[in-house]
Design a protein around this motif. Structure first.
Motif, PDB file in Angstrom:
ATOM      1  N   MET A 137       0.828  -1.210   0.000  1.00 37.15           N
ATOM      2  CA  MET A 137       0.000   0.000   0.000  1.00 37.15           C
ATOM      3  C   MET A 137       0.863   1.261   0.000  1.00 37.15           C
ATOM      4  O   MET A 137       0.599   2.209  -0.750  1.00 37.15           O
ATOM      5  N   PHE A 138       1.908   1.273   0.805  1.00 37.44           N
ATOM      6  CA  PHE A 138       2.754   2.470   0.895  1.00 37.44           C
ATOM      7  C   PHE A 138       3.702   2.593  -0.293  1.00 37.44           C
ATOM      8  O   PHE A 138       4.353   3.635  -0.461  1.00 37.44           O
ATOM      9  N   THR A 139       3.772   1.563  -1.117  1.00 34.94           N
ATOM     10  CA  THR A 139       4.637   1.614  -2.295  1.00 34.94           C
ATOM     11  C   THR A 139       4.005   2.425  -3.426  1.00 34.94           C
ATOM     12  O   THR A 139       4.709   2.903  -4.314  1.00 34.94           O
ATOM     13  N   ALA A 140       2.673   2.600  -3.395  1.00 29.48           N
ATOM     14  CA  ALA A 140       1.980   3.278  -4.503  1.00 29.48           C
ATOM     15  C   ALA A 140       2.552   4.662  -4.810  1.00 29.48           C
ATOM     16  O   ALA A 140       2.851   4.961  -5.977  1.00 29.48           O
ATOM     17  N   PRO A 141       2.729   5.557  -3.825  1.00 30.62           N
ATOM     18  CA  PRO A 141       3.312   6.869  -4.168  1.00 30.62           C
ATOM     19  C   PRO A 141       4.761   6.770  -4.628  1.00 30.62           C
ATOM     20  O   PRO A 141       5.212   7.585  -5.446  1.00 30.62           O
ATOM     21  N   GLY A 144       4.619  -4.758  -4.716  1.00 29.64           N
ATOM     22  CA  GLY A 144       3.871  -3.517  -4.875  1.00 29.64           C
ATOM     23  C   GLY A 144       4.291  -2.750  -6.121  1.00 29.64           C
ATOM     24  O   GLY A 144       3.455  -2.263  -6.880  1.00 29.64           O
ATOM     25  N   LEU A 145       5.598  -2.639  -6.354  1.00 31.30           N
ATOM     26  CA  LEU A 145       6.083  -1.959  -7.557  1.00 31.30           C
ATOM     27  C   LEU A 145       5.657  -2.702  -8.820  1.00 31.30           C
ATOM     28  O   LEU A 145       5.236  -2.095  -9.818  1.00 31.30           O
ATOM     29  N   ALA A 146       5.762  -4.030  -8.789  1.00 32.53           N
ATOM     30  CA  ALA A 146       5.399  -4.821  -9.972  1.00 32.53           C
ATOM     31  C   ALA A 146       3.906  -4.726 -10.252  1.00 32.53           C
ATOM     32  O   ALA A 146       3.485  -4.463 -11.390  1.00 32.53           O
TER      33      ALA A 146
END
Length: 580
Positions: free
Chosen positions: A323-327, A378-380
């Motif tokens: 979730m915190f990887t989105a930004p 998350g990045l992928a």
């Protein structure tokens, strides 16, 4: 060829749209891990054999796989918000059915209805593309795409806590309540998408795809029980191959297919979908291995002896980190593009699994593994919808993202079957009970690493795209190139893709914007992927004329209402050869 209609929502998308859609995605993802804490007790709770109890999980997987591409296409045709609400409503109904029964058949019916909601995630991504300005779109789609992991990661400790202290049926009442809340928020906050695909719904294609997916996923999920070389397993695989081949032939010939296979066969779409399978495999391995390792008794010599709740909390950082990887993804993608961000994510996942081979001796070590893998996954996951959205017309966003989500589901199904087989074959007998071994856990991590490396190779061969941050720094080689660069920085105008008769992109096609007085209002050349963008000086009717070597000219009428959103319009050039 489908086009978007000119209607617009009655109100603009507010700041709460993204969190509401992401919450809906998280609620849907909860269904996937809801029963993990009680999975070993299901035969006793339902009064049936273990082989029958597994249908409670298999039914959700099958219905989700079938519903995802279908709901995406229905959303393109009839409204993505409408189909999102329908998906959530069916999920709520299924949760209530499961909440009031302990009978196997009714439980399977309820779980089948719950799986139907998996189509909500690609619908949410499609809504975001249709409504949000470009500067908000990347992080929003990243959060929505990651919601499947966020929901799964957060649901595990919460479900474990509920199952440990209350009746297990409370899990379904809680899921139904979350679903009702998601429906209410969607009705209040999310406007309907202005984009529509023209055409009819492909009922024969729907039946063919549903049958093919069921025939394919059944032996994948039940092969360990039936035997991988049994006549049932091999027969179903053969049937799946035959049905999907016939379905593909039909889809290529029908004018309004459920899945546009020509678009799907484009290099950027095909490689992205194949990479999605590998990401799905890698995501599910950690969800299968770490909870078992944490809960095995210390008497085994390698088990960490943690309770169900503690095990869930140790794995929860997987979802939180996603979730915190989105930004973070939004910044990386804006600077380097989604292809590079996907490659970075794959590398981080590979590092997480390789390092995790030596981090299995304490609970705190599993938390480190969860955090690293959550960042990579998350990045992928965040990169996948951006790659798909950038490669298909707006009128196909729902169906294309539905197919991509299906590819991830196939990856998790394959992962479940393969890792389940590995852990079973490497288990040791302790007091008449088959217990997974450390060797089996490490082999599972190696399989995940291999899958990620395959996905990394696929990502490397994706077409390179210009880095968004560099558009304003490039020096144009012609007046048309300069117009394209200026138009890419303006939201109000027309954009789309120039395509040939087969649906393939046409590069360096000249697109001219003509106003109501017959004067040229702008011109540009299409990019290598066929995309074009033209800003409009004022609202009103326009004609977009397109021409390219080897194709006949095209003139298409369109009206811009002055809204701060681009009008999506694909320009299909006639196939006949003309003199350039």
């Amino acid at each position: 060829m489908t086009h978007t209609t000119p209607d617009h929502p009655t109100r603009k998308a507010g700041g709460a749209v993204v969190p509401v859609l992401a919450f809906a995605g998280i609620v849907v993802a909860v269904m996937q891990t809801l029963l993990v804490p009680v999975i070993k007790d299901l035969p006793q709770l339902l009064g049936t054999e273990p082989s029958n109890a597994t249908w409670v999980l298999t039914s959700t997987l099958l219905s989700g796989a079938v519903a995802t591409p279908i709901m995406g296409r229905l959303g393109d045709l009839y409204g993505k918000r409408r189909m999102l609400i329908l998906s959530l409503s069916v999920m709520v109904a299924g949760a209530l059915v499961s909440a009031v029964t302990s009978q196997l058949l009714l439980m399977i019916v309820g779980r089948t209805l719950q799986g139907f909601a998996m189509g909500a995630i690609p619908l949410g991504i499609g809504l975001m593309r249709d409504m949000l300005p470009r500067e908000r779109l990347a992080s929003a789609m990243a959060l929505m795409s990651s919601s499947i992991g966020v929901g799964g990661g957060l649901a595990l400790p919460a479900a474990a806590l509920v199952a440990q202290h209350t009746d297990w049926h409370a899990l379904f009442y809680g899921a139904a309540g979350l679903g009702v809340l998601a429906i209410g928020l969607t009705l209040l906050v999310v406007p309907e998408s202005p984009a529509r695909a023209k055409g009819s719904f492909d009922y024969p294609g729907t039946v063919g795809l549903s049958a093919g997916l069921v025939l394919l996923l059944l032996p994948i999920t039940k092969g360990s029980d039936w035997g991988w070389s049994s006549g049932t397993t091999l027969g179903l695989f053969g049937g799946a191959l035959a049905v999907l081949l016939l379905w593909g032939m039909y889809e290529l010939r029908t004018p309004a297919p459920l899945v546009d296979l020509r678009t799907t066969a484009r290099r950027e779409v095909l490689l992205t979908n194949l990479a999605s399978i590998m990401v799905g495999v890698s995501f599910y391995v950690v969800s299968l291995v770490l909870p078992q390792l944490l809960q095995l008794p210390a008497a085994t010599g390698y088990g960490l002896g943690q309770s169900m709740v503690v095990a869930g909390l140790c794995v929860a950082p997987l979802g939180l980190t996603m979730m915190f990887t989105a930004p973070v993804y939004a910044r990386l993608s804006a600077r380097y593009g989604p292809r590079t961000t996907l490659i970075i994510g794959m590398l981080v996942i590979a590092i997480g699994y390789a390092g995790g081979l030596g981090l299995m001796d304490a609970a705190w070590q599993t938390i480190i593994t969860s955090v690293v893998l959550g960042a990579g996954i998350g990045l992928a996951y965040s990169s996948l919808p951006a790659l798909i959205v950038g490669a298909v017309p707006a009128s196909e966003t729902g169906a294309a993202n539905g197919l991509n989500t299906l590819m991830r589901s196939i990856g998790t199904s394959v992962s479940s079957a393969v890792i389940g087989m590995v852990l079973a074959n490497t288990a040791q007998d302790m007091g008449g009970i088959a217990v997974p071994t450390m060797h089996g856990f490490r082999v599972s991590f190696l399989i995940a690493t291999a899958a990620v490396l395959v996905g990394l190779a696929l990502a490397v061969f994706l077409p390179r795209t210009p880095r968004p941050a560099q558009h304003t720094q490039l020096r144009a080689s012609s007046e048309e190139d300069a117009a394209l660069e200026r138009a890419q920085e303006v939201l109000r105008g027309f954009r789309g893709r120039v395509l040939d008769a087969s649906g393939a992109p046409v590069a360096r096609a000249k697109v001219t914007l003509i106003d109501r007085r017959g004067r040229q209002a702008g011109t540009t050349l299409s990019a290598p992927d066929g995309s074009y963008a033209l800003a409009v000086p004022t609202e009103g009717p326009y004609v977009l004329a397109a021409r390219a070597a080897g194709h006949g000219p095209l003139a298409s009428s369109a009206t811009h209402t002055g809204d701060e959103r681009p009008v999506e319009l694909d320009l299909p050039l006639p196939g006949e050869t003309v003199t350039a």
